[in-house]
Design a protein around this motif. Structure first.
Motif, PDB file in Angstrom:
ATOM      1  N   GLU A 111      80.367  -4.348 -74.965  1.00  0.00           N
ATOM      2  CA  GLU A 111      81.649  -3.758 -75.628  1.00  0.00           C
ATOM      3  C   GLU A 111      80.660  -3.908 -76.971  1.00  0.00           C
ATOM      4  N   GLN A 112      79.779  -4.248 -76.917  1.00  0.00           N
ATOM      5  CA  GLN A 112      78.980  -3.862 -78.377  1.00  0.00           C
ATOM      6  C   GLN A 112      78.111  -2.563 -78.182  1.00  0.00           C
ATOM      7  N   HIS A 113      77.520  -2.299 -77.243  1.00  0.00           N
ATOM      8  CA  HIS A 113      76.901  -0.932 -76.443  1.00  0.00           C
ATOM      9  C   HIS A 113      75.420  -0.746 -77.632  1.00  0.00           C
ATOM     10  N   VAL A 156      80.319  -8.501 -70.386  1.00  0.00           N
ATOM     11  CA  VAL A 156      81.473  -8.026 -70.922  1.00  0.00           C
ATOM     12  C   VAL A 156      81.663  -7.638 -72.248  1.00  0.00           C
ATOM     13  N   ARG A 157      80.510  -8.896 -72.875  1.00  0.00           N
ATOM     14  CA  ARG A 157      80.728  -8.425 -74.279  1.00  0.00           C
ATOM     15  C   ARG A 157      79.258  -7.612 -74.678  1.00  0.00           C
ATOM     16  N   THR A 211      84.736   4.088 -70.283  1.00  0.00           N
ATOM     17  CA  THR A 211      84.389   2.701 -71.367  1.00  0.00           C
ATOM     18  C   THR A 211      83.798   2.943 -71.028  1.00  0.00           C
ATOM     19  N   ARG A 216      89.985  -2.159 -67.695  1.00  0.00           N
ATOM     20  CA  ARG A 216      90.162  -3.656 -67.721  1.00  0.00           C
ATOM     21  C   ARG A 216      89.530  -4.488 -65.927  1.00  0.00           C
TER      22      ARG A 216
END
Length: 571
Positions: free
Chosen positions: A211-213, A207-208, A566, A70
């Motif tokens: 997360e979308q990868h 970060v976004r 992650t 995190r």
């Protein structure tokens, strides 16, 4: 610990060096000036870098080690709303070790410079550039916006250029220009890739995007973006064949410049690959990973062979240049680990990143000390009638050099072992879809590189540390040279090697007065000072960390592994 306090600690660690750099250029207040204004500004550098180190240690102490994946200590505010650029900072298990290592190495360099300032035009300018370099590096590891990442990445070029060009040694201007031209050319290509990702995805937030990868980015866009971003990062890494600026830069840089270049700046390239390329454009990374692995493997073997060539008798190899080429090989293991696209390989790469920073930083400190005492880093001179023979003449210095060498070659129980081993394990079982046969070939060649690394480092230890100084002194006398050889230091003074700047004489270490050899030193050999108190202070923390990382690798791997999984999409 209160997350707001950690947030302020991270902001302070990034901003304080910037403020300190500006303050270093101002006249010192009368009460702090003392007898020597130059010493006052050097004290300022030690104080600011020490405060930054304290902030990063506070950040590490308050970090939630149970949830290292995190982002913590997060600051997120609008900066340029029209472009969607935000002041976004944070730290996780990947960036935290790099922040602490950067702060530690910069503090140790400032402390070392307080006692042994390199010859150059301005002490205030040197301290200001050192602090600006620290600010840019810390920001690179802390920012979470692609535009901010690029700005921080580029910030370090200016101070490093001037540290080499103004405080360096022979060939410093050419080396500084090569450093800038290579890195700027790579950065232009990288900027195009970053803009392509931001425009296509509709955000620059790292970060976004992670997360979308890869969602919202076509396969073609991802391949082009990873290729462009990877070129810019590979120049800084440095990856073969984009490495050719590095040996000149290290050879010409002052000691602290070489320490920070190897220990911190090279890590920016590999960190960018892990933070940006792997999670944001996974399809592009998968397509280009075999090529990265191939270049990394060539770099491992090439760097080792170049070091072997420099270490052989008669090659006139420079010890600083040899350590620079060794970095090409060691960083090849980091790149190979990243190219496996597996948690094992990437964790190994991150561990090797930290290990290389600690061990190679120590090596450059030690080589700088040898050169300062004997007036040369030429291996033939050190092994010939100049007669370094450190075990006999400066046993503590010789022991530290041998320790750093065996740590660099990957001796089990020391920091250099785990990262390279995990990178090889990752190559043994690469990510699904990668050609295992090719990666097994890469693994075998990289393993050959470890053997070559042991060969050249043990050769260096034998030639620099071993030998009978009395025999070498007698050989020099028979050839008509004074005992100790040209450029050696004698009681009461120091001979400046041919081609050295006159100012270098002022920085040479004074020796005990002549009157017979020091205890344990063979007759006829020049007295050579052993490790000084300030050198112990600058080097012992790196020795301790090398041992701790080797014996207790779970501390670092426990931080990086959840964050790596992650970033790789939970694999």
């Amino acid at each position: 610990m209160n997350d707001t306090l950690l947030q302020y600690a991270l902001i302070g660690a990034v901003v304080l060096p910037l403020l300190g750099a500006g303050a270093a250029l101002l006249p010192a207040p009368p009460g702090l000036r003392g007898r020597d204004p130059e010493q006052a500004v050097l004290r300022h550098g030690v104080t600011v870098t020490g405060a930054v180190l304290a902030l990063t240690l506070l950040l590490a102490a308050g970090f939630d080690h149970d949830d290292p994946a995190r982002m913590q200590a997060v600051t997120d505010a609008d900066w340029i709303p029209a472009l969607g650029v935000r002041l976004h900072l944070g730290v996780d298990g990947i960036s935290l070790p790099l922040l602490v290592m950067t702060a530690l190495l910069t503090f140790l360099c400032a402390l070392y410079s307080y006692f042994r300032m390199p010859a150059g035009p301005s002490t205030a300018g040197f301290v200001a550039l050192l602090l600006l370099l620290e600010a840019g590096t810390l920001a690179t590891f802390a920012v979470l916006d692609l535009v901010l990442f690029f700005l921080a990445f580029e910030t370090v070029l200016v101070p490093m250029y001037f540290l080499i060009a103004r405080w360096g040694e022979k060939g410093r201007e050419r080396a500084a220009w090569r450093f800038v031209l290579f890195t700027v050319a790579g950065s232009v290509v990288m900027l195009l890739g970053l803009l392509l990702v931001g425009v296509e995805a509709g955000t620059f937030d790292m970060v976004r995007l992670a997360e979308q990868h890869g969602d919202g980015l076509s396969r073609t866009v991802q391949v082009v973006a990873v290729a462009a971003i990877g070129i810019g990062l590979a120049v800084k890494a440095p990856m073969w064949p984009l490495h050719s600026w590095l040996p000149d830069a290290h050879t010409a840089a002052p000691t602290v410049g070489s320490v920070l270049l190897a220990g911190v700046l090279l890590k920016m390239g590999t960190y960018g690959l892990v933070r940006i390329a792997l999670p944001i454009a996974p399809d592009g990374a998968h397509v280009l990973a075999p090529y990265l692995a191939a270049f990394a493997t060539v770099g491992i073997v090439y760097g080792s062979l170049a070091c072997l060539a420099l270490a052989r008798p008669g090659a006139r190899g420079d010890l600083k240049r040899l350590i620079a080429y060794s970095s090409v090989g060691h960083m090849g293991f980091v790149l190979l680990g990243i190219a496996t696209l597996t948690p094992t390989g990437v964790n190994g790469a991150l561990f090797a990143n930290i290990a290389h920073g600690i061990v190679t930083g120590l090596l450059f400190f030690l080589v700088g000390a040898v050169k300062g005492r004997l007036g040369t880093a030429d291996l033939d001179a050190l092994a010939g009638t100049t007669g370094a023979a450190l075990y006999a003449r400066a046993p503590r210095l010789g022991a530290l050099l041998a320790f750093a060498a065996v740590a660099s070659l990957g001796l089990p129980g020391l920091a250099g072992f785990w990262g390279e081993m995990l990178a090889l394990f990752g190559a043994f079982a690469p990510a699904e879809g990668l050609h295992r046969g090719a990666y097994l070939t890469f693994m075998a060649l990289a393993a050959l590189g470890t053997l070559l690394t042991a060969a050249y480092l043990l050769t260096v230890v034998r030639r620099v540390c071993m030998g009978d100084p009395a025999e070498r002194a007698a050989e020099g006398a028979a050839e008509g040279r004074p005992a100790g050889g040209a450029g050696a230091v004698h009681g009461g003074g120091a001979a400046v090697p041919a081609g050295a700047r006159p100012a270098a004489a002022a920085t040479a270490l004074a020796l005990p007065p002549a009157g017979g050899p020091a205890p344990g030193t063979a007759a006829g050999a020049a007295v050579l000072p052993d490790v000084r108190g300030y050198e112990f202070a600058a080097w012992v923390p790196l020795v301790v960390l090398t041992v701790l990382a080797g014996l207790w690798p779970a501390v670092l791997l426990g931080l990086t592994d959840p964050a790596v999984r992650t970033l790789l999409g939970g694999s």
